[in-house]
Motif scaffolding. Structure first.
Motif, short mmCIF file in Angstrom:
data_model
loop_
_atom_site.label_atom_id
_atom_site.label_comp_id
_atom_site.label_asym_id
_atom_site.label_seq_id
_atom_site.Cartn_x
_atom_site.Cartn_y
_atom_site.Cartn_z
N PRO A 56 0.90 -1.31 -0.14
CA PRO A 56 -0.03 -0.07 -0.01
C PRO A 56 0.94 1.17 0.18
O PRO A 56 1.78 1.41 0.70
N GLY A 58 -0.41 4.96 -0.17
CA GLY A 58 -1.17 5.98 -0.38
C GLY A 58 -2.58 5.76 -0.99
O GLY A 58 -3.15 4.85 -0.81
N GLN A 59 -2.90 6.83 -1.75
CA GLN A 59 -4.22 6.78 -2.24
C GLN A 59 -4.47 6.02 -3.69
O GLN A 59 -3.41 6.27 -4.43
N ALA A 60 -5.18 4.92 -3.67
CA ALA A 60 -5.24 4.15 -5.13
C ALA A 60 -5.82 5.12 -6.20
O ALA A 60 -6.69 6.01 -6.14
N LEU A 61 -5.26 4.52 -7.26
CA LEU A 61 -6.03 5.23 -8.61
C LEU A 61 -7.38 4.78 -8.70
O LEU A 61 -7.71 3.77 -8.35
N SER A 62 -8.26 5.45 -9.52
CA SER A 62 -9.72 5.10 -9.96
C SER A 62 -9.48 3.92 -11.01
O SER A 62 -8.55 3.82 -11.49
N GLN A 65 -8.40 5.44 -14.35
CA GLN A 65 -6.93 5.92 -14.10
C GLN A 65 -6.23 4.71 -14.54
O GLN A 65 -5.09 4.57 -15.31
N ALA A 88 -6.23 -3.73 0.33
CA ALA A 88 -5.31 -2.79 0.20
C ALA A 88 -4.03 -3.52 -0.44
O ALA A 88 -3.18 -2.84 -0.67
N TYR A 110 -1.70 1.53 -7.09
CA TYR A 110 -1.12 2.86 -6.40
C TYR A 110 -0.45 3.59 -7.39
O TYR A 110 -0.53 4.70 -7.62
N GLN A 288 -15.22 3.61 -13.48
CA GLN A 288 -15.26 3.80 -11.89
C GLN A 288 -16.89 3.90 -11.35
O GLN A 288 -17.20 3.64 -10.55
N ASP A 292 -18.34 2.20 -8.31
CA ASP A 292 -19.20 2.74 -7.46
C ASP A 292 -20.46 2.40 -6.88
O ASP A 292 -21.08 2.42 -6.03
#
Length: 457
Positions: A56, A58-62, A65, A88, A110, A288, A292
């Protein structure tokens, strides 16, 4: 004992052994490939940790992306399916068509780095699953597997009849006489392991039969019923959800295989390019947004998203969960994102629920490692019973012949078993047809070239 009774016993005796010689190679193959598939999670993490595990950061890509990163690395790839990371520490996976081959691409969610590729049809688990279901030869292999499984059910029934205690005490009935050697040792090993494994083996065979291409499909068509209102005002394609499954991979659960696959409205947008890279209207919703929708609807991790294959295709979100109560199958219009169908456990009928629970137990998924070990023990029993059966036949075969061992004299009338066998022939048509064929062959050929002589055990 009358001549007619002896003749019938001899016929039943020959059938048991000839059927066993046909079934045993299949049972050995099913036990070996089933054992491999049982431990898929552990084997995948062991063999492909560099592809499946990430650190892991940070923030994962969409999802979009990630898809863009994949297209940059493999612009020629046609994307068919997306599997979001299950947690994660796992990679994202795309299933694509690349250079004419179905390929798994693993991507760090990531950094967007492609971690590597895997031939989707030529890896350990895919080969094991394909062998287990079709012998790698498609429909012909599927029918052979179904025939062997059906005959294995007949063998369990006839084997229990041959095992049934007849006053010889507990030894050799409920536990083997290990002090003995030779034929008696192998007889006890075969009979006792067959007895203790019979109920679980019947469970394995019956739950496995639901996936076969002939009997399983007919069974699903009879018992998998959903309210007609579920499909009111939903545009349908000419395909069923089972088209999303392949011999090497399962996307949707058995319970929904015969449900109609909805269709998207291609007039909802102008022409452009789709997420797969194929020509399609430009108004397609983003990947995405589909992810969602899965989150909003409470779909558990481990699901896949099958992308639209053409202008009328849909996004299909599907999870065949370890706990079937978490199963989900959703179909979304590719242009509006509207959920056209959402099928869950509560929509399944009683039979579908029973089958789904049986299947996850069969695959060792329901209660973790203990379930895996239990099913592995059954596989070992199958191997032991199969090998001991072959050895026992070899030791008792007529001298210088590959025929059937001599008939026992102590067999009581087999009326109940005959009724059960006729019932099995009706319940499993391929078995019934082959039963008639074997009877004709036995009457015309086999009974005239040996194996009919009654001798002492």
């Amino acid at each position: 004992m009358s001549a007619n009774t002896v003749s019938f016993y001899n016929l039943a005796w020959r059938w048991h052994f000839y059927a066993g010689l046909f079934v045993i190679p299949f049972m050995i193959m099913l036990a070996v490939t089933g054992s491999i598939y049982l431990f898929k999670p552990q084997l995948d993490n062991l063999l492909y940790s560099d592809l499946m595990l990430v650190r892991p950061a940070g923030q994962a890509l969409s999802a979009d992306q990630q898809l863009d990163k994949l297209r940059q690395a493999y612009p020629q790839a046609t994307v068919g399916q997306y599997l979001p990371p299950v947690d994660a520490e796992h990679s994202a996976q795309f299933v694509v068509s690349l250079d004419g081959r179905k390929t798994n691409l693993f991507l760090d969610p990531y950094s967007g780095q492609v971690l590597g590729t895997q031939d989707a049809q030529n890896n350990l688990q895919a080969i094991a699953r394909s062998l287990h279901g079709t012998l790698l030869i498609g429909m012909v292999g599927d029918r052979l597997i179904e025939l062997a499984a059906g005959w294995a059910i007949v063998l369990v029934v006839s084997g229990l009849y041959l095992w049934w205690p007849r006053g010889q005490g507990m030894r050799g009935v409920f536990w083997p006489r290990l002090a003995n050697r030779g034929r008696l040792f192998w007889r006890d090993l075969h009979a006792v392991t067959g007895f203790w494994g019979s109920l679980v083996l019947l469970f394995m065979l019956l739950t496995g039969m639901t996936w076969t291409g002939f009997w399983g499909e007919k069974f699903a068509d009879v018992w998998n019923r959903f309210p007609a209102a579920m499909w009111n005002e939903v545009p349908r394609s000419d395909q069923q959800a089972r088209s999303l499954n392949t011999a090497a991979d399962q996307t949707v659960a058995w319970a929904v295989e015969n449900t109609p696959l909805p269709a998207s409205d291609p007039h909802a947008a102008h022409k452009g390019r789709s997420a797969t890279g194929m020509a399609a209207p430009s108004g397609q919703v983003s990947l995405q947004r589909v992810v969602d929708t899965a989150a909003e609807r409470g779909v558990v991790p481990g699901y896949s998203i099958t992308l639209p294959a053409d202008e009328t295709g849909v996004y299909s979100i599907a999870v065949f969960a370890d706990d079937p109560r978490n199963d989900a199958t959703l179909h979304l219009d590719q242009y509006s994102g509207k959920v056209l169908a959402d099928i869950r456990w509560q929509d399944y009928g009683v039979v579908a629920r029973s089958v789904e629970m049986g299947v996850v137990l069969h695959e060792g998924k329901f209660f973790g490692l203990a379930n895996q070990l239990l099913m592995f023990a059954v596989c070992l029993l199958i191997l032991l019973s199969s090998v001991s059966g072959l050895v026992m036949w070899w030791k008792r075969r007529p001298q210088g012949s590959l025929g059937v061992p001599p008939l026992r004299h102590d067999l009581p009338l087999w009326k109940t078993a005959v009724v059960i066998m006729i019932g099995l022939g009706i319940a499993f048509p391929l078995v019934g047809l082959s039963l008639l064929a074997i009877w004709a062959l036995d009457w015309v050929v086999l009974s005239r070239i040996g194996g009919g002589k009654v001798v002492a055990d």
